[in-house]
Structures are given as structure tokens and as C-alpha cells.
Design a protein around this motif. Structure first.
Motif, PDB file in Angstrom:
ATOM      1  N   GLN A  18       0.831  -1.207   0.000  1.00 11.91           N
ATOM      2  CA  GLN A  18       0.000   0.000   0.000  1.00 11.91           C
ATOM      3  C   GLN A  18       0.867   1.259   0.000  1.00 11.91           C
ATOM      4  O   GLN A  18       0.553   2.250  -0.670  1.00 11.91           O
ATOM      5  N   ARG A  19       1.976   1.234   0.754  1.00 11.11           N
ATOM      6  CA  ARG A  19       2.895   2.381   0.754  1.00 11.11           C
ATOM      7  C   ARG A  19       3.505   2.577  -0.633  1.00 11.11           C
ATOM      8  O   ARG A  19       3.690   3.723  -1.075  1.00 11.11           O
ATOM      9  N   MET A  20       3.837   1.485  -1.310  1.00 12.65           N
ATOM     10  CA  MET A  20       4.379   1.586  -2.661  1.00 12.65           C
ATOM     11  C   MET A  20       3.414   2.338  -3.578  1.00 12.65           C
ATOM     12  O   MET A  20       3.805   3.243  -4.321  1.00 12.65           O
ATOM     13  N   VAL A  21       2.151   1.973  -3.508  1.00  6.42           N
ATOM     14  CA  VAL A  21       1.155   2.623  -4.369  1.00  6.42           C
ATOM     15  C   VAL A  21       0.989   4.086  -3.986  1.00  6.42           C
ATOM     16  O   VAL A  21       0.981   4.977  -4.850  1.00  6.42           O
ATOM     17  N   ASP A  22       0.877   4.365  -2.707  1.00  2.00           N
ATOM     18  CA  ASP A  22       0.594   5.733  -2.258  1.00  2.00           C
ATOM     19  C   ASP A  22       1.793   6.664  -2.375  1.00  2.00           C
ATOM     20  O   ASP A  22       1.634   7.861  -2.655  1.00  2.00           O
ATOM     21  N   ALA A  23       3.010   6.130  -2.181  1.00  2.00           N
ATOM     22  CA  ALA A  23       4.200   6.986  -2.162  1.00  2.00           C
ATOM     23  C   ALA A  23       4.970   6.978  -3.477  1.00  2.00           C
ATOM     24  O   ALA A  23       5.708   7.925  -3.766  1.00  2.00           O
ATOM     25  N   GLN A  24       4.822   5.926  -4.282  1.00  2.00           N
ATOM     26  CA  GLN A  24       5.578   5.834  -5.530  1.00  2.00           C
ATOM     27  C   GLN A  24       4.695   5.924  -6.772  1.00  2.00           C
ATOM     28  O   GLN A  24       4.995   6.668  -7.704  1.00  2.00           O
ATOM     29  N   VAL A  25       3.622   5.149  -6.787  1.00  2.00           N
ATOM     30  CA  VAL A  25       2.815   4.998  -8.004  1.00  2.00           C
ATOM     31  C   VAL A  25       1.899   6.191  -8.235  1.00  2.00           C
ATOM     32  O   VAL A  25       1.947   6.831  -9.286  1.00  2.00           O
ATOM     33  N   ARG A  26       1.055   6.509  -7.282  1.00  2.00           N
ATOM     34  CA  ARG A  26       0.081   7.574  -7.481  1.00  2.00           C
ATOM     35  C   ARG A  26       0.729   8.946  -7.697  1.00  2.00           C
ATOM     36  O   ARG A  26       0.243   9.725  -8.526  1.00  2.00           O
ATOM     37  N   PRO A  27       1.856   9.281  -7.015  1.00  4.81           N
ATOM     38  CA  PRO A  27       2.500  10.564  -7.302  1.00  4.81           C
ATOM     39  C   PRO A  27       3.187  10.627  -8.667  1.00  4.81           C
ATOM     40  O   PRO A  27       3.651  11.698  -9.069  1.00  4.81           O
ATOM     41  N   SER A  28       3.246   9.500  -9.382  1.00  6.67           N
ATOM     42  CA  SER A  28       3.936   9.454 -10.680  1.00  6.67           C
ATOM     43  C   SER A  28       2.964   9.564 -11.848  1.00  6.67           C
ATOM     44  O   SER A  28       3.128   8.904 -12.884  1.00  6.67           O
ATOM     45  N   GLN A  29       1.914  10.365 -11.670  1.00 10.75           N
ATOM     46  CA  GLN A  29       0.935  10.637 -12.720  1.00 10.75           C
ATOM     47  C   GLN A  29       0.168   9.378 -13.136  1.00 10.75           C
ATOM     48  O   GLN A  29      -0.219   9.226 -14.296  1.00 10.75           O
ATOM     49  N   VAL A  30      -0.028   8.478 -12.185  1.00  9.13           N
ATOM     50  CA  VAL A  30      -0.790   7.264 -12.460  1.00  9.13           C
ATOM     51  C   VAL A  30      -2.142   7.387 -11.761  1.00  9.13           C
ATOM     52  O   VAL A  30      -2.211   7.448 -10.528  1.00  9.13           O
ATOM     53  N   SER A  31      -3.204   7.429 -12.565  1.00 11.36           N
ATOM     54  CA  SER A  31      -4.546   7.601 -12.017  1.00 11.36           C
ATOM     55  C   SER A  31      -5.520   6.522 -12.488  1.00 11.36           C
ATOM     56  O   SER A  31      -6.667   6.499 -12.051  1.00 11.36           O
ATOM     57  N   ASN A  32      -5.061   5.614 -13.376  1.00 17.88           N
ATOM     58  CA  ASN A  32      -5.935   4.560 -13.888  1.00 17.88           C
ATOM     59  C   ASN A  32      -6.353   3.653 -12.730  1.00 17.88           C
ATOM     60  O   ASN A  32      -5.512   2.998 -12.118  1.00 17.88           O
ATOM     61  N   PRO A  33      -7.643   3.588 -12.418  1.00 18.15           N
ATOM     62  CA  PRO A  33      -8.075   2.812 -11.246  1.00 18.15           C
ATOM     63  C   PRO A  33      -7.784   1.321 -11.373  1.00 18.15           C
ATOM     64  O   PRO A  33      -7.535   0.651 -10.362  1.00 18.15           O
ATOM     65  N   SER A  34      -7.794   0.780 -12.594  1.00 16.03           N
ATOM     66  CA  SER A  34      -7.499  -0.639 -12.773  1.00 16.03           C
ATOM     67  C   SER A  34      -6.033  -0.936 -12.477  1.00 16.03           C
ATOM     68  O   SER A  34      -5.700  -1.969 -11.892  1.00 16.03           O
TER      69      SER A  34
END
Length: 228
Positions: A18-34
Motif C-alpha cells: 500500500q505504501r508503494m502505491v501511495d508513495a511511488q505509483v500515485r504521485p507518478s501521474q498514475v490515475s488509472n483505477p485498474s
């Protein structure tokens, strides 16, 4: 640490994911919910050797041996984001390695047909084990990466998991009309960019999308030219 030690606590992979997604993925312009849902669910620690499991959610590529790497999470996520995947598409993952990218695609709940191509048997075995439990619908093929998987073609999308100097022509030929390739391409300047590659009457054309630091796939390195 000794598991009999009263202070011992097992590593919390779920929290790390969950930290990976919140701290790395979502801040990297990734918004696709799938994409986000798949990365929250899929256990990335199963895509690395046991000795590296504690580092599975670090923000860097992890060595798998034979010059191969598990691409860092934010790069994988952005590659999926810019792929603009549509429901029911046929997708080929070239250099599928330990199966993480192929399994993500298969768990995106988009009814995709996913073919994973890998040439290293040891890596493929790890990938098959991951997919057996988490993405059994992935079709594994073992063979030379430059040749693609023509028996399953044509593809709407081909993803190359690792950097290349150029996209092998055989992969372009396996695209469906209007299909695309998403691949990190290392240009002569030394800068590597994830590119969208489209087939053209002259062969292919690449559009750079964003810069990355991704190791080259050794198998797809061009042979050195003879100099007289």
C-alpha cells in the motif's frame, strides 16, 4: 532476526504494498483505477528470489540474475497508464521475467488475453508460479525475445519489460493494424525514454513519452559492429 526472539515481527508485505502505491505509483501521474487496484492486490514479493523479498517494494529495479531486473514499480505503473488499454485486448509481454507485469495485466479486470514471452527458464519458472495462483489466465511462451510469439499474434499491445536500443522488427510485424508497442528505448544520447511505437509503411516510428532509468535487456542488445 531469530523468529524465536520475542521482539521478532514478520515483514508486513501488505502494508509495504500500500505504501508503494501511495508513495511511488500515485504521485507518478498514475490515475488509472485498474492499474492502481492491481498493484494494491498483487504480491510483488513473489516476483523476486527469496533473498530479495524484503526489498520488493523499494523504488528501484531489483537484480534477478543473468543481467535481468524486475523493473521499478513506478515505471511499470506509468507504462500501463500510457498504454491506454481497452477492454478485451490481446497483449504480449516481451521479457516477461518473473511475471509481475503479465500478472498485473491479467488482474486488471479488463478481460485481456495476456501472453508472457520469456527466454530464461529460471525466471519463467518463478513467473509461472506467481501466475498459477494470482493470474492463471496468463499464457506463457518460452523462446527468443526478438522473435516475439507469432503463433498468438496479432496483438493490440506489446509491452517490452526492459530497455532496448531498438524494437525488433518481428515485434512490429506482430501488431494488429492500429496496435502499439510500449517500450523503454535507449537512444544514442544515452537517455532512455518509454516510447509508443507504431507500425509504418517504412517499418516503425517511436514517440518518446517520459524518461526513465531502466536497465537494458541483454538479449536484445545489438551485436557489436566490426570496425576495420
Amino acid at each position: 532476526m531469530d523468529k524465536t526472539d520475542p521482539d521478532y515481527a514478520p515483514f508486513d508485505f501488505v502494508a509495504a504494498r500500500q505504501r508503494m502505491v501511495d508513495a511511488q505509483v500515485r504521485p507518478s501521474q498514475v490515475s488509472n483505477p485498474s492499474v492502481i487496484a492491481a498493484m494494491r492486490a498483487l504480491p510483488r514479493e513473489l516476483a523476486v528470489p527469496d533473498s530479495l523479498r524484503a526489498f520488493a517494494y523499494a523504488d528501484n529495479s531489483l537484480p534477478l540474475g543473468e543481467g535481468r531486473y524486475l523493473t521499478e514499480p513506478r515505471v511499470i505503473a506509468r507504462m500501463l497508464q500510457v498504454s491506454e488499454i481497452s477492454q478485451g485486448e490481446r497483449v504480449l509481454v516481451v521479457g516477461a521475467g518473473t511475471g509481475y507485469l503479465a500478472a498485473l495485466l491479467a488482474t486488471m479486470d479488463m478481460d485481456l488475453t495476456v501472453v508472457a514471452l520469456e527466454s530464461e527458464a529460471r525466471l519463467a519458472e518463478i513467473g509461472k508460479a506467481l501466475c498459477f495462483t494470482w493470474a492463471p489466465q496468463v499464457h506463457w511462451r518460452e523462446g527468443a525475445l526478438a522473435k516475439g510469439a507469432p503463433d498468438d499474434a496479432p496483438y493490440d499491445l506489446i509491452l517490452i519489460d526492459g530497455a532496448v536500443r531498438q524494437v525488433p522488427p518481428a515485434l512490429v510485424e506482430q501488431l494488429r493494424e492500429g496496435g502499439r508497442i510500449i517500450a523503454p528505448i535507449c537512444r544514442d544520447s544515452g537517455v532512455t525514454s518509454v516510447c509508443r511505437v507504431l507500425g509504418t509503411p517504412q517499418g516503425s516510428a517511436a514517440q518518446p513519452l517520459f524518461d526513465v532509468a531502466v536497465p537494458l535487456l541483454p538479449e536484445l542488445e545489438p551485436a557489436p559492429a566490426f570496425v576495420f
